[in-house]
Scaffold this active site. Structure first.
Site, PDB file in Angstrom:
ATOM      1  CG  ASP A 122       4.840  -2.033   9.678  1.00  0.00           C
ATOM      2  OD1 ASP A 122       5.189  -1.515   8.599  1.00  0.00           O
ATOM      3  OD2 ASP A 122       3.870  -1.622  10.335  1.00  0.00           O
ATOM      4  NE  ARG A 125      -1.582   0.519  14.377  1.00  0.00           N
ATOM      5  CZ  ARG A 125      -0.808   1.299  13.618  1.00  0.00           C
ATOM      6  NH1 ARG A 125      -0.985   2.588  13.606  1.00  0.00           N
ATOM      7  NH2 ARG A 125       0.136   0.769  12.869  1.00  0.00           N
ATOM      8  N   GLY A 183       0.834  -1.199   0.000  1.00  0.00           N
ATOM      9  CA  GLY A 183       0.000   0.000   0.000  1.00  0.00           C
ATOM     10  C   GLY A 183       0.864   1.241   0.000  1.00  0.00           C
ATOM     11  N   GLY A 184       0.231   2.351  -0.274  1.00  0.00           N
ATOM     12  CA  GLY A 184       0.924   3.633  -0.264  1.00  0.00           C
ATOM     13  C   GLY A 184       1.081   4.156   1.155  1.00  0.00           C
ATOM     14  CB  THR A 240      12.469  -2.718   9.362  1.00  0.00           C
ATOM     15  OG1 THR A 240      11.503  -1.943   8.661  1.00  0.00           O
ATOM     16  CG2 THR A 240      12.097  -4.184   9.342  1.00  0.00           C
ATOM     17  CG  HIS A 273       3.486   1.938  13.682  1.00  0.00           C
ATOM     18  ND1 HIS A 273       3.356   0.905  12.811  1.00  0.00           N
ATOM     19  CD2 HIS A 273       3.306   3.070  12.963  1.00  0.00           C
ATOM     20  CE1 HIS A 273       3.112   1.381  11.596  1.00  0.00           C
ATOM     21  NE2 HIS A 273       3.082   2.699  11.669  1.00  0.00           N
ATOM     22  N   GLY A 286      -3.166   2.554   5.364  1.00  0.00           N
ATOM     23  CA  GLY A 286      -3.773   1.665   6.346  1.00  0.00           C
ATOM     24  C   GLY A 286      -3.191   0.262   6.300  1.00  0.00           C
ATOM     25  CE  LYS A 287       2.867   0.627   3.659  1.00  0.00           C
ATOM     26  NZ  LYS A 287       2.491   2.032   3.836  1.00  0.00           N
ATOM     27  CB  SER A 288       0.926  -0.563   9.597  1.00  0.00           C
ATOM     28  OG  SER A 288       2.117  -0.308   8.882  1.00  0.00           O
TER      29      SER A 288
END
Length: 173
Positions: A80, A52, A7-8, A32, A49, A12-14
């Site tokens: 991620d 969550r 995803g860009g 990473t 991050h 919302g990919k994570s």
């Protein structure tokens, strides 16, 4: 199952990958990205991050993703993100000025291929915006595009996240 989540930026990919792998129970989260190092905006992103993640998840902050995968092949794992790993490898290998990351990419793909537990790899999708205006930016986009293709070939499932919505690109056969 190994899943590549593309995803860009801010797609919302994570969050999607986190929710998807949460069904596996306790998860190892391989982060990473570079430590914040005085960048307040980056610190806020990292903190969001971290906040969550469920309390029973274990976090490993490392750019040695192949080593992390090999050290716990039976642990459900979320990485991620692959873009952060590639940036670190390009730095390490001098790839911004002509060095090669091909050995590192081969090592990562082999580690993903050998991984036996549920795995989610989050990676930025390239080619959805303008061609980068610098040689380093174009080099990164080219390397990431090739890496994403290799990971997609190795993973059983590929999902593209657009505006928080998953689009199935590849499903297990």
């Amino acid at each position: 199952m190994r899943t590549l989540v593309l995803g860009g930026i801010r797609s919302g990919k994570s969050q999607w990958a986190e929710a998807e792998i949460a069904a596996a129970g306790a998860v190892r989260y391989v982060a990473t990205g570079a430590p914040p190092g005085g960048d307040d905006e980056w610190s806020r992103r990292v903190a969001a991050h971290r906040a969550r993640r469920p309390g029973d998840w274990v976090t490993a902050e490392t750019t040695d993703v192949p080593g992390a995968l090999r050290s716990g092949p039976a642990l459900p794992t979320l990485v991620d993100d692959i873009g952060g790993w590639l940036t670190a490898e390009m730095d390490r290998c001098g790839a911004w000025t002509g060095g090669s990351v091909s050995g590192s990419v081969d090592d990562l793909v082999a580690a993903v291929d050998a991984f036996t537990a549920p795995l989610a790899l989050v990676s930025p999708e390239v080619g959805l915006t303008v061609v980068p205006g610098t040689a380093a930016g174009r080099r990164f986009a080219d390397e990431l595009g090739v890496l994403n293709q290799r990971l997609a070939a190795t993973c059983e499932r590929v999902v593209l996240i657009v505006a928080g919505q998953p689009i199935s690109v590849k499903e297990p056969s």
